[in-house]
Every structure is written in structure tokens, then in C-alpha cells.
Design a protein around this motif. Structure first.
Motif, PDB file in Angstrom:
ATOM      1  N   THR A 191     -11.544 -12.623  39.618  1.00 22.87           N
ATOM      2  CA  THR A 191     -10.906 -13.823  39.046  1.00 22.87           C
ATOM      3  C   THR A 191      -9.680 -14.164  39.762  1.00 22.87           C
ATOM      4  OG1 THR A 191      -9.587 -12.773  37.210  1.00 22.87           O
ATOM      5  CG2 THR A 191     -11.784 -13.876  36.733  1.00 22.87           C
TER       6      THR A 191
ATOM      7  N   GLU B  40      -9.101 -17.356  42.245  1.00 19.24           N
ATOM      8  CA  GLU B  40      -7.839 -18.145  42.379  1.00 19.24           C
ATOM      9  C   GLU B  40      -7.343 -18.202  43.749  1.00 19.24           C
ATOM     10  OE1 GLU B  40      -4.611 -20.533  40.445  1.00 19.24           O
ATOM     11  OE2 GLU B  40      -6.895 -20.143  40.158  1.00 19.24           O
TER      12      GLU B  40
ATOM     13  N   THR C 144      -8.936 -28.900  41.636  1.00 17.04           N
ATOM     14  CA  THR C 144      -8.721 -28.587  40.345  1.00 17.04           C
ATOM     15  C   THR C 144      -9.800 -27.391  39.675  1.00 17.04           C
ATOM     16  OG1 THR C 144     -10.344 -30.052  39.767  1.00 17.04           O
ATOM     17  CG2 THR C 144      -7.997 -31.025  39.818  1.00 17.04           C
ATOM     18  N   TYR C 145      -9.676 -26.913  38.821  1.00 11.80           N
ATOM     19  CA  TYR C 145     -10.653 -25.952  38.304  1.00 11.80           C
ATOM     20  C   TYR C 145     -11.780 -26.618  38.111  1.00 11.80           C
ATOM     21  CZ  TYR C 145      -6.661 -22.868  37.728  1.00 11.80           C
ATOM     22  OH  TYR C 145      -5.351 -22.123  37.869  1.00 11.80           O
TER      23      TYR C 145
ATOM     24  N   ASN D 115     -12.564 -17.731  36.199  1.00 16.52           N
ATOM     25  CA  ASN D 115     -11.252 -17.866  36.337  1.00 16.52           C
ATOM     26  C   ASN D 115     -10.727 -19.253  35.879  1.00 16.52           C
ATOM     27  OD1 ASN D 115      -8.770 -17.416  38.039  1.00 16.52           O
ATOM     28  ND2 ASN D 115      -9.272 -19.304  38.954  1.00 16.52           N
TER      29      ASN D 115
ATOM     30  N   ARG E  43     -10.367 -18.906  32.099  1.00 20.88           N
ATOM     31  CA  ARG E  43      -9.061 -18.231  31.797  1.00 20.88           C
ATOM     32  C   ARG E  43      -7.764 -19.640  31.842  1.00 20.88           C
ATOM     33  NH1 ARG E  43      -8.409 -12.413  34.274  1.00 20.88           N
ATOM     34  NH2 ARG E  43     -10.144 -11.324  33.485  1.00 20.88           N
ATOM     35  N   HIS E  44      -7.928 -20.269  32.624  1.00 24.58           N
ATOM     36  CA  HIS E  44      -6.839 -21.074  33.078  1.00 24.58           C
ATOM     37  C   HIS E  44      -6.873 -22.532  32.174  1.00 24.58           C
ATOM     38  CE1 HIS E  44      -6.236 -18.511  36.583  1.00 24.58           C
ATOM     39  NE2 HIS E  44      -4.883 -18.824  36.229  1.00 24.58           N
ATOM     40  N   THR E  45      -8.111 -22.748  31.818  1.00 18.81           N
ATOM     41  CA  THR E  45      -8.151 -24.200  30.857  1.00 18.81           C
ATOM     42  C   THR E  45      -8.660 -23.937  29.447  1.00 18.81           C
ATOM     43  OG1 THR E  45     -10.863 -23.878  31.575  1.00 18.81           O
ATOM     44  CG2 THR E  45      -9.114 -25.243  33.122  1.00 18.81           C
TER      45      THR E  45
END
Length: 253
Positions: A190, A194, A208-209, A247, A250-252
Motif C-alpha cells: 500500500t 501511495e 484523488t483516491y 490503500n 485506508r485513507h478514505t
């Protein structure tokens, strides 16, 4: 029947000044004058003018035109053969120039402002414009596409080389990660996903993700993208898609 200098200029598509010049140098001296002293051209003069313009269109200088028309020893066929050779060489040069301009226009349209030599040095036999029309068709109306074009148009050969070096380094490290058996959802994978997202943001547009996940699906579904990533290591495209998905989660979340 005779014609004024203005009438002849209109017939022939030349300027009055040109006809005056031809008269002054003895190339085309009108056969008559009016009672007021104005130039008057007869049919023979018009025939000579037609010949002059023919040779001029072929690129003959005025001195050679005069020789061809007035020197009984001049061989028009030999002169024309020589001029044909010159014109053929000029056409070849113009075709080369046109091809170079076309190439430059396409490169600029894609935002790659490099000479053919520089592009070969940077990209080798991989044409960076190969999918230009498809990219424009898919994303041409989007802000991300416009931003990518704007940025890419400013990059020099050295910029593209740095970008390529980053991609190569990333590919080598991802290859090693897979060789070590790392899970796509693990910390190492991940983190690489990123880094991949940030690379796009750094060089092209704000990735963006959500956009990144869309790209990940394309890396697998589009054979050309899949081939690019799998050339780094077989199965890398699939592994990267899962890593990007993990990934993003994890971030959203």
C-alpha cells in the motif's frame, strides 16, 4: 489589338510595378506606346509574358529567363531538366519539413514538447503519443486532462528523464516486493501504491483516491496498460490494483 499596362497586370495576375521592372531590364519591352507615351502591349508581348511567368514559376532567375527567351544557342530542355532536378530536391526537403512540423504539432497536442531525437532518447521505441486520440476521447473534456496537458507541455528532456527514472525505480522496488511475497493489502504494497498515486499528482494532475482506483481498474482491463505493468513483473498489474484499492480504503474509511 493592344492593352494597357493595367489591363495586362490584371490578365496575368502580376503588379504594374513588375511589368515596369521587366520593361526597364529589357525582359519584356512593350511593342507600342500610346500617343501620351504610355506602354501598350500586343498579343506577342502577352505570349512572351506567359513564357516569362512559366519560367519564373519554376524558379528560374530573371537573367536565365532572358537567356532562354533571347539566346538562340540556349537549350530550353537542358535548362528544364536542371530545374526539374532542383524542384524535385526542393519537394523532398519540403516534404521532410512538413513531416517534422506534423510531428511537432502532434507532440504539442499531446503536451510532449520534444524533438524526435529527444523523444527517442527518453522513450526509446515506446511512442508516448501512441494513444493520444484515445486519451483525448476518454478524458479530453476533463479538468484533469487539461491540467496534464498544461504541465506536460512545460517539461524538458531532462524532466522526462527524471520522470522515467522514478518509474523505473518504482518498478524495480515493486518487483522486489512481489518477489518477497508481500500481500497487496500489506503495509509495503500500500505504501508503493501511495507512491504511485503521488507520482501521478506530482507530474500530471491531482490524482484523488477515487481517480486512482479508476486507473487501477484500467491497468487490468486495458491490455496495453496491463502489458506495461506486467512487463515489470508478470502479475504486477493485478497486484497493483489490489494494493491501490487497499490503500484507498485506508485513507478514505
Amino acid at each position: 489589338m493592344s492593352y494597357s499596362v493595367g489591363q495586362v497586370a490584371g490578365f496575368a495576375g502580376v503588379t504594374v510595378r513588375t511589368l515596369h521592372h521587366y520593361d526597364e531590364i529589357g525582359l519584356l519591352v512593350p511593342g507600342g506606346r500610346s500617343s501620351a507615351g504610355h506602354r501598350r502591349y500586343d498579343d506577342a508581348d502577352l505570349d512572351r509574358l506567359q513564357q516569362i511567368l512559366f519560367y519564373r514559376e519554376l524558379g528560374f532567375p530573371l537573367e536565365e529567363v532572358a537567356t532562354l527567351l533571347d539566346d538562340p544557342k540556349a537549350d530550353p530542355r537542358a535548362q528544364l531538366r536542371r530545374q526539374h532536378e532542383l524542384l524535385t530536391a526542393r519537394i523532398e526537403r519540403l516534404q521532410q519539413m512538413a513531416a517534422a512540423v506534423e510531428h511537432a504539432m502532434e507532440a504539442r497536442r499531446m503536451g510532449i514538447n520534444l524533438t524526435p531525437e529527444e523523444k527517442f532518447e527518453v522513450f526509446g521505441d515506446k511512442d508516448p503519443e501512441a494513444h493520444a486520440e484515445e486519451a483525448e476521447r476518454r478524458w479530453g473534456g476533463t479538468d484533469t486532462y487539461a491540467e496534464s496537458q498544461r504541465r506536460a507541455a512545460t517539461y524538458t528532456k531532462d524532466d522526462w528523464k527524471r520522470m522515467q527514472a522514478e518509474v523505473a525505480s518504482w518498478g524495480e522496488r515493486y518487483d522486489a516486493l512481489m518477489a518477497a511475497g508481500e500481500s497487496p493489502a500489506g503495509e509495503a504494497a500500500t505504501a508503493m501504491a501511495e507512491e504511485h498515486r503521488l507520482h501521478i499528482t506530482k507530474w500530471f494532475y491531482e490524482c484523488t483516491y477515487e481517480i486512482h482506483q479508476g486507473l487501477a481498474e484500467m491497468y487490468v482491463s486495458d491490455e496495453r496498460f496491463k502489458e506495461f505493468y506486467d512487463s515489470m513483473r508478470p502479475g504486477l498489474a493485478e497486484h497493483l490494483r489490489e494494493a491501490i484499492t487497499a490503500n484507498a480504503a485506508r485513507h478514505t474509511s
